[in-house]
Scaffold this active site. Structure first.
Site: not given
Ligand code: NAD
Length: 469
Positions: A147, A221, A226, A243, A277
């Protein structure tokens, strides 16, 4: 100075498997991203491990000087980076979007360079002398979302580098080019091997999270990922900053001025077309001013242009990917099916290129509706009516996430006392979602743990060591 084409060429792989990245607004080709493998990851970790000791030995002042040069490099390539980000992520150039994001990268590098973390003396009473120092961790893994791909990468790597660590970045598979381009620009100033991006899939992320040579994972993410990272990092007892997802509530108290707050409410919810987020994702409005807030917010939202990112007039863009578009569409349909009142939007056009969903406001919706209870991560805001502040606080605290929240009122003391009752890592008053490199940021409940930014953010990228004596 690199042109846009130079920048794209510099990050385009000459061999190996690639994936074609498409503009989410038009479906046009943006570029070819490498599909890195676990073997590529091993090479990046080996280079980082080799480069880290000399970087740590430079000391704080010299490392900060390099971060300042890296900020200048970002400034030099700012327009090219913003165009690539706009094309790959979909966000418009103007407004709080692509140019803003690239500007924030340079600003965060400078602020991180300027933040001081001195040794803390905890006891010095003549008999005992104890100090806490923060030593480099070693090699840090940074895993990010799609994002705000550049800005979040900088949030993870700037403090890591500042504290004497090397970094291996694993960008989202939806926005690898943006992160590869940023890393390429930063590497114009950083020592070789210290920072690299491995543009692989979930397997690469999972291996990074379990790798014995990685001392810490900075992860931003979803909450589900997480939790997977907590599990895969357990074997090596890695440090983690998580996060995660949010579903931020905003509470409008009865004394707020609907017209005065409408624009801040709008941007709190719709920044980055809702794909943020800590965006305002559930709005609770007191019954006395409910209709007036709905009316003022609708007026602001209806006037905000949405469209292709490279069009200088647009302020809102498409969803970044089809999966996210489908989530938003499903949640708005669930709201409509329940009899909620659509004030604006809710009627996506079909047959058009691009993952666009119109700016949508939904009123008279129940608190247990999926559009309220689930994270929409897109341009659709539910507005829930309440009659007592206790009820609003209970609804705001009713979910298992707690990233941000906000309280809206003309009375700062009243707003602060409601803020103190909210279960969220940050509570803003009369705004929502603004971040500042001097102010710590992190989640409560299942929105994660660990703080980013400021002195607390630097501490999170060091190993505390007590010297007693
Ligand atoms: P996601 O969790 O699908 O992916 C994030 C990253 O994790 C990607 O690079 C992905 O390839 C990697 N990944 C996926 N599975 C993994 C695993 N098993 N082990 C290690 N890495 C892995 O998230 P997204 O869809 O890209 O982002 C959207 C989400 O992120 C929303 O829920 C949003 O609220 C959250 N977000 C939080 C913050 C914050 O600061 N708290 C900021 C931005 C986005």
């Amino acid at each position: 100075m690199e042109t846009y084409t130079d920048l794209l060429t510099a990050i385009t792989p000459v061999s190996g498997e690639t994936r074609t990245m498409l503009d989410p607004a038009t479906g046009e080709i943006v570029g070819e991203a490498p599909v890195h493998t676990v073997e590529d990851l091993e090479r990046a970790i080996a280079s980082a491990t080799a480069a880290q000791p000399a970087w740590a030995a430079l000391g704080h002042e010299a490392r900060s000087a390099v971060l300042l040069k890296a900020a200048d490099a970002v400034d030099r390539s700012a327009e090219e980076l913003a165009r690539l980000l706009s094309r790959e992520q979909g966000k418009p150039l103007n407004g709080p979007n692509a140019r803003f994001e690239v500007g924030a990268c340079a600003a965060w590098l400078r602020a991180t360079a300027a933040t001081e973390l001195a040794a803390e003396t905890v006891v010095d009473d003549g008999a005992t002398h104890a100090q806490i120092h923060y030593r480099p961790i070693g090699v840090v893994g940074a895993i990010g979302p799609w994002n705000w791909p550049m800005m979040i990468t900088i949030w993870q790597i700037a403090p890591a580098l500042r504290m004497g660590n090397a970094v291996v970045v694993k960008p989202s598979e939806y926005t690898p080019l943006s992160v590869l381009a940023l890393v390429h620009v930063l590497n114009q100033e950083l020592p070789e091997g210290l920072l690299s991006a491995v543009s692989g899939g979930r397997d690469v992320g999972a291996r990074l999270a379990e790798h014995p040579a990685i001392g810490k994972i900075m992860f931003t993410g979803s909450t589900a990922t997480g939790k997977a990272i907590i599990k895969s990092s357990a074997g090596t007892v890695k440090r983690l900053t998580l996060e995660l997802g949010g579903n931020d509530a905003g509470i409008v108290l009865p004394d707020a001025d609907p017209k005065a707050i409408a624009e801040n409410l709008f941007w709190g919810a719709f920044i980055n077309t809702g794909q943020t987020c800590a965006a305002l994702k559930r709005l609770y409005v007191h019954e006395d001013i409910y209709d007036a807030v709905c009316e003022e917010l609708t007026a602001v939202a209806a006037a905000m242009p949405m469209g292709v990112g490279l069009d200088e007039n647009n302020m809102l863009g498409p969803l970044q990917n089809k999966a996210q578009l489908d989530i938003v569409a499903r949640l708005v349909e669930a709201a409509k099916d329940s009899g909620a009142r659509v004030l604006l939007g809710g009627n996506p056009e079909t047959g058009q290129p691009g993952y666009f969903y119109p700016t949508t406001l939904v009123a008279d919706i129940e608190n247990n509706n999926p559009l309220v209870a689930e994270e929409q991560f897109g341009p659709a805001l539910p507005i829930i009516r309440y009659s007592s502040v206790d009820e609003a606080v209970a609804m705001a605290n009713g979910l298992d996430v707690g990233l941000g929240a906000s309280v809206w009122s003309a009375d700062l003391d009243a707003a602060r006392s409601v803020a103190a009752r909210l279960q969220a890592g940050t509570v803003w008053i009369n705004s929502h979602g603004g971040v500042d490199p001097r102010i710590p940021f992190g989640g409560a409940k299942q929105s994660g743990y660990g703080l980013e930014f400021g002195v607390e953010g630097l501490k999170a990228l060091g190993v505390p060591q007590v010297i007693n004596g």
